[in-house]
Design an enzyme around this catalytic site. Structure first.
Site, PDB file in Angstrom:
ATOM      1  N   CYS A   1      -5.373   1.414   6.658  1.00  8.58           N
ATOM      2  CA  CYS A   1      -6.181   0.229   6.954  1.00  8.58           C
ATOM      3  C   CYS A   1      -5.779  -0.374   8.294  1.00  8.58           C
ATOM      4  O   CYS A   1      -4.646  -0.236   8.750  1.00  8.58           O
ATOM      5  CB  CYS A   1      -6.060  -0.793   5.829  1.00  8.58           C
TER       6      CYS A   1
ATOM      7  N   LEU B   1     -29.832   0.165 -24.732  1.00  9.57           N
ATOM      8  CA  LEU B   1     -29.316  -0.250 -23.427  1.00  9.57           C
ATOM      9  C   LEU B   1     -28.925   0.961 -22.586  1.00  9.57           C
ATOM     10  O   LEU B   1     -29.156   0.983 -21.375  1.00  9.57           O
ATOM     11  CB  LEU B   1     -28.114  -1.184 -23.605  1.00  9.57           C
TER      12      LEU B   1
ATOM     13  N   SER C   1     -21.785   3.833 -37.855  1.00  6.65           N
ATOM     14  CA  SER C   1     -21.352   4.849 -36.900  1.00  6.65           C
ATOM     15  C   SER C   1     -19.847   5.041 -36.832  1.00  6.65           C
ATOM     16  O   SER C   1     -19.382   5.925 -36.111  1.00  6.65           O
ATOM     17  CB  SER C   1     -21.862   4.479 -35.495  1.00  6.65           C
TER      18      SER C   1
ATOM     19  N   ARG D   1      -6.218  -1.347 -25.424  1.00 10.02           N
ATOM     20  CA  ARG D   1      -5.070  -1.591 -26.296  1.00 10.02           C
ATOM     21  C   ARG D   1      -3.989  -0.553 -26.007  1.00 10.02           C
ATOM     22  O   ARG D   1      -4.206   0.659 -26.157  1.00 10.02           O
ATOM     23  CB  ARG D   1      -5.523  -1.538 -27.761  1.00 10.02           C
TER      24      ARG D   1
ATOM     25  N   HIS E   1       0.833  -1.194   0.000  1.00 11.97           N
ATOM     26  CA  HIS E   1       0.000   0.000   0.000  1.00 11.97           C
ATOM     27  C   HIS E   1       0.874   1.253   0.000  1.00 11.97           C
ATOM     28  O   HIS E   1       2.095   1.184   0.166  1.00 11.97           O
ATOM     29  CB  HIS E   1      -0.925  -0.020   1.209  1.00 11.97           C
TER      30      HIS E   1
ATOM     31  N   GLU F   1       1.316   3.651   2.136  1.00 13.80           N
ATOM     32  CA  GLU F   1       2.082   3.887   3.362  1.00 13.80           C
ATOM     33  C   GLU F   1       3.319   3.004   3.423  1.00 13.80           C
ATOM     34  O   GLU F   1       4.396   3.452   3.829  1.00 13.80           O
ATOM     35  CB  GLU F   1       1.201   3.629   4.589  1.00 13.80           C
TER      36      GLU F   1
ATOM     37  N   LEU G   1     -14.012  -4.451 -27.191  1.00 12.24           N
ATOM     38  CA  LEU G   1     -14.111  -3.855 -25.852  1.00 12.24           C
ATOM     39  C   LEU G   1     -12.845  -4.033 -25.014  1.00 12.24           C
ATOM     40  O   LEU G   1     -12.896  -3.991 -23.786  1.00 12.24           O
ATOM     41  CB  LEU G   1     -15.325  -4.422 -25.091  1.00 12.24           C
TER      42      LEU G   1
END
Length: 377
Positions: A80, A312, A173, A212, A55, A57, A209
């Protein structure tokens, strides 16, 4: 404002800058930065690089060594107090002998939620919390929301022409926006735990999706690191219409397909390297989007990017599940026959939805508008 207050803000600002270096790599953990200051001099700096590693710290303490004793630690999130993949950071700060800890915000994780600050105070350390809290919260909208609500932060990406069209009537598109905007979208994917698209979009564009490295527009080392952690690719395909030969399934990396009913297809999708999950709504007619987001949150997804068509996207918006819209507007006209940005079948002005625009800037030839829904309280 006192000299100490000014110093606290300056050092915390540096910690926020460090935390941002983990923008693409820390999922499912939060992005955290830490600065150690002794007698007005920075003796250690660190940030959380990636899940499973030290982490912020821990990294700052390693740099500071013995100089950490008597120092002030500036950390963007409460240290934490529990054992995860690494030991508690609160214990590390106590052992190192720091004299003061300044945290930007309390950790929303129920396993921490103030316990780290209490442990530090019980050890005799001077603790302050709330310095540059808004800047720290902006680093981790998804982690905070997931911890507080069990849902990820949902960011909806849209691209349109100046006249508000996303595609020609035929569905054509590619490409409305330019290369700079598309690189920006790659960076949105890279910071996300999951990318969601719908069957219609994938069928039309044969989308992969993926993130890259060559298209991120980042320095080479940073781009390689960002692309090394591919987001979970999620396909909402209620009727299982997308062929398994599609590019989405041919790319390496995890794929989750959400459908209404499994129809005995689990082995087929498993052979293609994808997971099939049945999430029907109450009517059994569509995929339950709220249930899908809760499933993604349970898998550690902090930020989710919706990259889909008007149908969607409209369904997510109408369900009140969208936290942020990122709209790329291209300087071109697609005409009145083009497809709309989002399917919202309103009939009267009273149904219009207000948005708060929080950022607007040029991205190459295009404009990027970042807005958040204003839902009735």
């Amino acid at each position: 404002m006192s000299d100490r207050d000014i110093c606290d803000r300056q050092m915390m600002s540096r910690a926020v800058q460090l935390a941002a270096r983990g923008l693409y790599t820390t999922e499912p953990n939060p992005r955290v930065g830490c600065v150690l200051v002794r007698e007005g001099v920075i003796v250690g700096e660190g940030w959380h690089v990636r899940a499973g590693e030290g982490h912020a710290e821990v990294n700052a303490l390693a740099m500071a060594g013995d100089n950490a004793r008597g120092a002030t630690a500036y950390v963007t999130l409460e240290p934490c107090s529990h054992f995860g993949k690494t030991p508690p950071c609160a214990d590390g700060l106590i052992k190192a002998g720091v004299a003061r800890v300044v945290a930007a915000m309390q950790d929303p994780n129920p396993q921490v939620a103030g316990r780290g600050l209490t442990r530090l105070r019980d050890a005799g350390i001077d603790v302050q919390c709330g310095v540059l809290e808004s800047e720290a919260r902006a680093l981790n909208p998804g982690f905070i929301k997931r911890m507080e609500t069990g849902l990820p932060w949902v960011r909806m990406k849209l691209a349109m022409s100046l006249d508000g069209r996303t595609a020609m009537a035929s569905g054509e598109s590619q490409w409305i926006t330019g290369t700079d905007a598309r690189a920006d979208v790659q960076r949105l994917r890279a910071r996300s735990g999951a990318v969601i698209s719908g069957a219609d979009s994938v069928l039309l564009d044969d989308s992969a999706l993926t993130v890259r490295a060559s298209e991120l527009g980042l320095p080479e080392a940073e781009a390689i690191a960002a692309a090394a952690r591919q987001p979970l690719r999620v396909l909402v395909d209620g009727r299982l219409r997308v062929p398994l030969e599609s590019r989405l399934f041919r790319q390496s990396g995890p794929v989750l397909v959400a459908c209404r009913t499994l129809r005995g297809r689990v082995p087929d999708y498993g052979f293609a390297g994808a997971e099939l999950l049945s999430l029907p709504d109450e009517a059994g007619e569509k995929v339950d989007l709220d249930a899908l987001l809760r499933e993604l949150a349970s898998r550690g997804c902090n930020e989710v990017l919706v990259e889909s068509g008007a149908g969607l996207s409209g369904a997510f918006y109408r369900a009140g599940l969208v936290d942020e819209l990122v709209v790329y507007m291209a300087p071109r006209l697609l005409g009145s026959r083009g497809r709309p940005l989002v399917e919202l079948p309103f009939d009267s002005m009273s149904e219009a939805q207000d948005l708060d625009i929080i950022d607007m800037r040029a991205v190459g030839r295009d404009w990027r508008i970042t807005a958040r829904p204003v839902f009735p309280s």
